[in-house]
Design an enzyme around this catalytic site. Sequence first.
Site, short mmCIF file in Angstrom:
data_model
loop_
_atom_site.label_atom_id
_atom_site.label_comp_id
_atom_site.label_asym_id
_atom_site.label_seq_id
_atom_site.Cartn_x
_atom_site.Cartn_y
_atom_site.Cartn_z
N LYS A 199 0.64 -1.33 0.01
CA LYS A 199 0.06 0.14 0.24
C LYS A 199 0.40 1.03 0.12
CE LYS A 199 -1.99 -1.11 3.83
NZ LYS A 199 -1.57 -2.22 4.12
N ARG A 251 -9.95 0.62 7.50
CA ARG A 251 -9.42 -0.72 8.28
C ARG A 251 -10.52 -2.38 8.88
NH1 ARG A 251 -3.26 -0.05 7.86
NH2 ARG A 251 -1.98 -1.20 8.25
N ARG A 266 10.75 -2.71 10.61
CA ARG A 266 10.35 -2.24 11.12
C ARG A 266 10.14 -2.27 12.89
NH1 ARG A 266 4.58 0.37 8.42
NH2 ARG A 266 3.67 -1.08 9.74
N ARG A 311 -0.90 -9.04 12.64
CA ARG A 311 -1.61 -8.42 11.84
C ARG A 311 -2.27 -8.56 10.90
NH1 ARG A 311 4.00 -5.62 11.17
NH2 ARG A 311 3.10 -4.30 9.43
P1 B4P Z 1 3.31 -2.32 2.51
O1 B4P Z 1 2.99 -2.71 2.65
O2 B4P Z 1 3.83 -1.07 1.33
O3 B4P Z 1 2.93 -0.91 4.01
P2 B4P Z 1 2.28 -0.38 4.38
O4 B4P Z 1 1.87 0.12 3.84
O5 B4P Z 1 3.66 -0.05 5.70
O6 B4P Z 1 1.54 -1.70 5.60
P3 B4P Z 1 1.40 -2.00 6.61
O7 B4P Z 1 0.00 -2.62 6.92
O8 B4P Z 1 2.25 -2.61 7.41
O9 B4P Z 1 1.60 -0.59 7.88
P4 B4P Z 1 0.59 0.35 8.14
O10 B4P Z 1 1.24 1.53 8.01
O11 B4P Z 1 -0.46 0.92 7.51
O12 B4P Z 1 5.29 -2.25 2.47
C1 B4P Z 1 5.78 -3.06 3.18
C2 B4P Z 1 7.16 -3.54 2.58
O13 B4P Z 1 7.22 -5.10 1.33
C3 B4P Z 1 7.99 -2.13 2.08
O14 B4P Z 1 9.59 -2.83 3.15
C4 B4P Z 1 8.10 -2.37 0.56
O15 B4P Z 1 9.56 -2.15 -0.10
C5 B4P Z 1 7.56 -3.78 0.71
N1 B4P Z 1 7.17 -4.00 -0.58
C6 B4P Z 1 6.28 -3.72 -1.18
N2 B4P Z 1 5.79 -3.62 -2.44
C7 B4P Z 1 6.81 -4.79 -2.84
C8 B4P Z 1 7.08 -5.43 -4.38
N3 B4P Z 1 6.41 -5.67 -5.55
N4 B4P Z 1 8.21 -6.57 -4.03
C9 B4P Z 1 9.17 -6.52 -3.06
N5 B4P Z 1 8.46 -5.44 -1.97
C10 B4P Z 1 7.46 -4.96 -2.09
O16 B4P Z 1 -0.31 -0.09 9.62
C11 B4P Z 1 0.37 -0.07 10.66
C12 B4P Z 1 -0.23 -0.28 12.05
O17 B4P Z 1 -0.86 0.94 12.30
C13 B4P Z 1 -1.53 -1.64 12.11
O18 B4P Z 1 -1.31 -2.34 12.27
C14 B4P Z 1 -2.03 -0.54 13.01
O19 B4P Z 1 -2.16 -0.82 14.47
C15 B4P Z 1 -1.84 0.88 12.91
N6 B4P Z 1 -3.61 1.34 11.98
C16 B4P Z 1 -2.83 2.10 10.81
N7 B4P Z 1 -4.18 2.37 9.97
C17 B4P Z 1 -4.98 2.11 10.79
C18 B4P Z 1 -6.81 2.04 10.85
N8 B4P Z 1 -6.97 2.84 9.92
N9 B4P Z 1 -7.02 1.85 12.15
C19 B4P Z 1 -6.76 1.25 12.99
N10 B4P Z 1 -5.52 0.76 13.36
C20 B4P Z 1 -4.13 1.31 12.18
#
Ligand code: B4P
Length: 183
Positions: free
Chosen positions: A13, A88, A129, A140
Site C-alpha cells: 500500500k 480498516r 520496522r 496483523r
Molecule cells: P507496504 O505494504 O507498502 O507496507 P505498509 O503500507 O506500511 O503496510 P502496513 O499495513 O504494514 O502498515 P500501516 O502503516 O498501514 O510495504 C511493506 C514492505 O514490502 C516494504 O518494505 C516494501 O518495500 C516491500 N514491498 C512493497 N511492494 C513490494 C513488491 N512488489 N515486491 C517486493 N517488496 C515489496 O499500519 C501499521 C499499524 O498502524 C497497524 O498494524 C495498526 O496498528 C495501525 N493502523 C494504521 N491504520 C489504521 C487504521 N485505519 N485503523 C486502525 N489502526 C490502524
Amino acid sequence: MILILVGAPGGGKGTQAEQLKTKYGIAHISTGDMLRANVKEGTELGKEANEYMQKGELVPDDLIIRMIEARIQVDDCGNGFLLDGFPRSLPQAEALDAMLEKQSLELDAVVNLKVDEEELVRRLLGRGRADDNEETIRNRLKVFNEQTSPVLGYYSKQDKVKDIDGMGSIDDVYDRVIKALSE
Ligand code: B4P
C-alpha cells in the site's frame, strides 16, 4: 480523484501510494504514517496508539475517524486524496461514507492489492520496522483477515473494488493498478 488502497500488511500500500499520488496529483493520507509521527512526537494520541500498534492490533476506531475527519479538510486535499490503510474496519468505512456525503464527495475506487501470505511475511521481515517482528506480523495478518476483509465486501456492494495481483515487481504492480483505474 478519491482512492482507497486496501491490502494486508506488506501488501504494498505505502509503496504504491508514493507513485500514485504523483501520477494523479492528489494528497497521500497514510493512517500508519500519521500514527507513527504521533508516536515519535510523543503526543497523547501517539502514546495511546503505540500500545495497539506494538501488538499488531487496530487502533480504536474513534481515534482514527477523528484523525481522518480533520485531515481531509486540509487544503492539499482539494484535488482529491488517496487513503492508504484506511478504512480498516466496517465502522471506519461507514464513517468515511458519512464524511464524503457531508462534503458532497464521491469515492472513485478501492484498490485491493492481493499478495500471498508467505510473500507478505518475507517482505515485512525484510523491512524490519518496530512492528515487523514475527509475532506482531502474525497478529496483523489475523486482524486483517477478521476485521479488514469485510471492508472489501462493503465496497464490493457499491461496485468500487478493483482486485489487483500484488505479486511481482513494484513497477509491474503499479502498471496493473494504473490499467485497472483507467478502465
Ligand atoms: P507496504 O505494504 O507498502 O507496507 P505498509 O503500507 O506500511 O503496510 P502496513 O499495513 O504494514 O502498515 P500501516 O502503516 O498501514 O510495504 C511493506 C514492505 O514490502 C516494504 O518494505 C516494501 O518495500 C516491500 N514491498 C512493497 N511492494 C513490494 C513488491 N512488489 N515486491 C517486493 N517488496 C515489496 O499500519 C501499521 C499499524 O498502524 C497497524 O498494524 C495498526 O496498528 C495501525 N493502523 C494504521 N491504520 C489504521 C487504521 N485505519 N485503523 C486502525 N489502526 C490502524
